[in-house]
Design a protein around this motif. Structure first.
Motif, PDB file in Angstrom:
ATOM      1  N   ARG A 170      -9.242  -9.015  -4.514  1.00  0.00           N
ATOM      2  CA  ARG A 170     -10.384  -8.087  -3.932  1.00  0.00           C
ATOM      3  C   ARG A 170     -10.618  -8.722  -2.446  1.00  0.00           C
ATOM      4  NH1 ARG A 170     -15.062  -9.072  -4.986  1.00  0.00           N
ATOM      5  NH2 ARG A 170     -15.553 -10.798  -6.209  1.00  0.00           N
ATOM      6  N   ALA A 205       1.010  -0.976  -0.141  1.00  0.00           N
ATOM      7  CA  ALA A 205       0.065   0.231  -0.095  1.00  0.00           C
ATOM      8  C   ALA A 205       0.728   1.031   0.208  1.00  0.00           C
ATOM      9  CB  ALA A 205      -0.939   0.079   0.789  1.00  0.00           C
ATOM     10  N   TYR A 248      -4.783   3.824   5.928  1.00  0.00           N
ATOM     11  CA  TYR A 248      -5.767   4.644   5.957  1.00  0.00           C
ATOM     12  C   TYR A 248      -5.602   5.384   7.155  1.00  0.00           C
ATOM     13  CZ  TYR A 248     -10.337   6.465   6.226  1.00  0.00           C
ATOM     14  OH  TYR A 248     -11.484   7.890   6.680  1.00  0.00           O
ATOM     15  N   TYR A 275      -4.377  -5.107  -2.105  1.00  0.00           N
ATOM     16  CA  TYR A 275      -4.509  -6.375  -2.631  1.00  0.00           C
ATOM     17  C   TYR A 275      -3.305  -6.078  -3.885  1.00  0.00           C
ATOM     18  CZ  TYR A 275      -7.585  -7.281   1.074  1.00  0.00           C
ATOM     19  OH  TYR A 275      -7.825  -7.198   2.069  1.00  0.00           O
ATOM     20  N   ALA A 317      -2.413   0.631  -3.555  1.00  0.00           N
ATOM     21  CA  ALA A 317      -3.410  -0.510  -3.467  1.00  0.00           C
ATOM     22  C   ALA A 317      -2.732  -1.514  -2.415  1.00  0.00           C
ATOM     23  CB  ALA A 317      -3.514  -0.781  -4.608  1.00  0.00           C
ATOM     24  N   ARG A 323      -8.808   0.948  -0.060  1.00  0.00           N
ATOM     25  CA  ARG A 323      -8.189   0.893  -1.541  1.00  0.00           C
ATOM     26  C   ARG A 323      -6.722   0.425  -1.059  1.00  0.00           C
ATOM     27  NH1 ARG A 323      -6.712   0.411  -6.478  1.00  0.00           N
ATOM     28  NH2 ARG A 323      -5.018   0.908  -7.143  1.00  0.00           N
ATOM     29  N   GLU A 324      -6.101   1.949  -0.105  1.00  0.00           N
ATOM     30  CA  GLU A 324      -4.567   1.708   0.423  1.00  0.00           C
ATOM     31  C   GLU A 324      -5.068   0.293   1.782  1.00  0.00           C
ATOM     32  OE1 GLU A 324      -7.321   5.727   2.116  1.00  0.00           O
ATOM     33  OE2 GLU A 324      -6.918   4.269   0.229  1.00  0.00           O
ATOM     34  N   ARG A 334     -14.817  -1.271   0.352  1.00  0.00           N
ATOM     35  CA  ARG A 334     -13.306  -0.989   0.947  1.00  0.00           C
ATOM     36  C   ARG A 334     -12.682   0.311   1.007  1.00  0.00           C
ATOM     37  NH1 ARG A 334     -11.519  -3.353  -4.417  1.00  0.00           N
ATOM     38  NH2 ARG A 334      -8.911  -2.704  -3.362  1.00  0.00           N
TER      39      ARG A 334
END
Length: 175
Positions: A27, A15, A99, A22, A20, A93-94, A91
Motif C-alpha cells: 500500500r 492497474a 487515473y 499495488y 489496483a 487505487r488505480e 491514494r
C-alpha cells in the motif's frame, strides 16, 4: 525478488488488468501533493520550461507495513482540469498514471527508465528506515502518450544499491 510494486511499467499493467496498482500486502501513503514550480530536471523530462507549474505527489510504499520505496511523481498542470484528485493526499487505487489515462484519454504508449545505484539522501534514509550511509537504487521513469508527449515523470528510490543488469542504465519499452 520483486521490488515494492515492481517497476512503474509493471504497476501500470497491473492497474490495467486488476484496477489496483499495488500487489497484495502493499500500500502507499501519500506524504505530499500539490502544485509546484518544476525544477529543471522535471521540466526537461516533461518537455516544459523550467518553473512551469506541475502537479507533484510524493509517497512511501509499504510492503507488509514496512517502508519499501519512496517516490515522487510530476504531471503537467494542464491535466488538473480533468484529474483534480492528483492534488489530494489520498491514494488513487488505480494508480496515478492509469487515473490520468482514464480521465483524459491520453494512453501511455512507451516509457523510459534510467536506473542507477547511489548513496541515500538523509530524507530517503529516514523514510526508508535505513542506516546513515545506506545505498539505494533509483529509477527515473518517464511515460509518453501515443502522441509522444510526456505524461508523467517519476523518481523512485528503494533500499539496496543492487541494480539488476537487465535494468541498469537507460531502457525504453512499450506499455
Amino acid at each position: 525478488m520483486t521490488q515494492a510494486g515492481g517497476t512503474a511499467g509493471e504497476r501500470y499493467r497491473r492497474a490495467q488488468e486488476t484496477g489496483a496498482v499495488y500487489a497484495e500486502g502493499e500500500r502507499a501513503e501519500i506524504l505530499d501533493a500539490g502544485l509546484v514550480a518544476a525544477p529543471v530536471e522535471v521540466a526537461d523530462a516533461l518537455g516544459l520550461e523550467a518553473g512551469a507549474r506541475v502537479v507533484w505527489r510524493r509517497r512511501v510504499t509499504l510492503r507488509d507495513d514496512r517502508p519499501a520505496s519512496v517516490s515522487a511523481s510530476w504531471f503537467p498542470a494542464q491535466v488538473l482540469d480533468q484529474c483534480p484528485r492528483l492534488l489530494e493526499r489520498q491514494r488513487i487505487r488505480e494508480g496515478t498514471t492509469r487515473y490520468v489515462e482514464l480521465r483524459t484519454g491520453r494512453r501511455p504508449a512507451r516509457a523510459r527508465d534510467v536506473t542507477a545505484a547511489r548513496e541515500a539522501a538523509p530524507e530517503e534514509s529516514e523514510a526508508l528506515g535505513l542506516p546513515g550511509r545506506a545505498t539505494v537504487s533509483e529509477v527515473r521513469h518517464v511515460v509518453y502518450d501515443s502522441e509522444g508527449e510526456a505524461l508523467v515523470y517519476e523518481v523512485s528510490v528503494k533500499p539496496g544499491g543492487q541494480v539488476a543488469e537487465s535494468r541498469a542504465g537507460n531502457v525504453e519499452y512499450e506499455l
